[in-house]
Write a protein that holds these residues in place. Structure first.
Motif, PDB file in Angstrom:
ATOM      1  N   THR A   1     117.519  39.645  73.392  1.00 17.70           N
ATOM      2  CA  THR A   1     118.933  39.703  72.995  1.00 17.70           C
ATOM      3  C   THR A   1     119.281  41.151  72.685  1.00 17.70           C
ATOM      4  OG1 THR A   1     118.276  39.287  70.712  1.00 17.70           O
ATOM      5  CG2 THR A   1     119.063  37.396  71.941  1.00 17.70           C
TER       6      THR A   1
ATOM      7  N   VAL B   1     120.295  37.246  82.841  1.00 12.31           N
ATOM      8  CA  VAL B   1     120.781  36.356  81.780  1.00 12.31           C
ATOM      9  C   VAL B   1     120.307  34.922  82.051  1.00 12.31           C
ATOM     10  CG1 VAL B   1     122.828  35.381  80.676  1.00 12.31           C
ATOM     11  CG2 VAL B   1     122.792  37.798  81.329  1.00 12.31           C
TER      12      VAL B   1
ATOM     13  N   THR C   1     123.305  31.713  77.139  1.00 10.34           N
ATOM     14  CA  THR C   1     123.931  32.297  75.959  1.00 10.34           C
ATOM     15  C   THR C   1     123.598  31.386  74.790  1.00 10.34           C
ATOM     16  OG1 THR C   1     125.972  31.077  76.345  1.00 10.34           O
ATOM     17  CG2 THR C   1     125.846  33.311  77.242  1.00 10.34           C
TER      18      THR C   1
ATOM     19  N   GLY D   1     127.583  33.105  71.584  1.00  8.83           N
ATOM     20  CA  GLY D   1     127.768  33.463  72.976  1.00  8.83           C
ATOM     21  C   GLY D   1     127.128  34.761  73.420  1.00  8.83           C
ATOM     22  N   ASP D   2     126.244  35.325  72.607  1.00  8.19           N
ATOM     23  CA  ASP D   2     125.513  36.516  73.063  1.00  8.19           C
ATOM     24  C   ASP D   2     124.624  36.160  74.255  1.00  8.19           C
ATOM     25  OD1 ASP D   2     126.633  37.911  71.000  1.00  8.19           O
ATOM     26  OD2 ASP D   2     124.774  38.284  69.915  1.00  8.19           O
ATOM     27  N   ASN D   3     124.417  37.139  75.139  1.00 11.01           N
ATOM     28  CA  ASN D   3     123.538  36.918  76.279  1.00 11.01           C
ATOM     29  C   ASN D   3     122.080  36.806  75.841  1.00 11.01           C
ATOM     30  OD1 ASN D   3     125.579  37.020  78.173  1.00 11.01           O
ATOM     31  ND2 ASN D   3     125.390  39.230  78.464  1.00 11.01           N
TER      32      ASN D   3
END
Ligand SMILES: [Zn+2]
Length: 156
Positions: free
Chosen positions: A9, A102, A105, A43-45
């Motif tokens: 992250t 990715v 998320t 919603g962070d990758n």
């Protein structure tokens, strides 16, 4: 020693470290939890930490992985990485993935590494917690990423 090609992250805010912990009874935390860059914002990758092949991409696998929610396991050359508590799954089983791609998320990430091929991934052990090949991932985080959490606009 193995090295990650990238962090899982952008955030390196550890909300729960690896090892024994006491919530409602003593348990062994098999990974480390990383909170989002902005606390409370989801919603962070979630990035694959090295090139590899996806072995698991699903919700909890019955009694094998209770508590993971949506999770992904990627098999690398000499270890496997696991990403859990995901919001959604962006990869499928058998897919080849590149470091930094990715996977998903998530609101926060539970990240694990097991130092074995996937065929030994679920082997039970005593001394290192529930699974034999689990290792502490915190020392493996890339130093560069620490700066992201301290200086939000630091780019290199
Ligand atoms: Zn966790």
């Amino acid at each position: 020693m193995m090295t990650l090609r990238c962090n899982p992250t952008d955030s390196v805010r550890i909300t729960s470290p690896f090892g024994p912990r006491n919530f409602s009874g003593l348990e062994f935390h098999l990974g480390m939890d990383l909170g989002p860059i902005v606390p409370g914002k989801e919603g962070d990758n979630i990035y694959t930490v090295a090139d590899g092949t996806v072995r698991v991409s699903q919700a909890n696998a019955g009694n094998q992985a209770t508590g993971y929610g949506y999770y992904v396991v990627v098999e690398h050359k000499d270890y496997c990485s696991l990403y859990a508590h995901l919001q959604k799954l962006e990869v499928r089983v058998g897919q080849k993935v590149k470091a930094g791609e990715v996977d998903s998320t998530g609101p926060h990430l539970h990240f694990e590494i097991r130092e074995c091929a996937y065929n030994k991934f679920w082997e039970k052990g005593k001394s290192k917690g529930e699974y034999k090949y689990v290792i502490d991932t915190q020392p493996l985080l890339l130093k560069r990423a620490f700066y992201y959490s301290i200086f939000k606009n630091h780019k290199d």
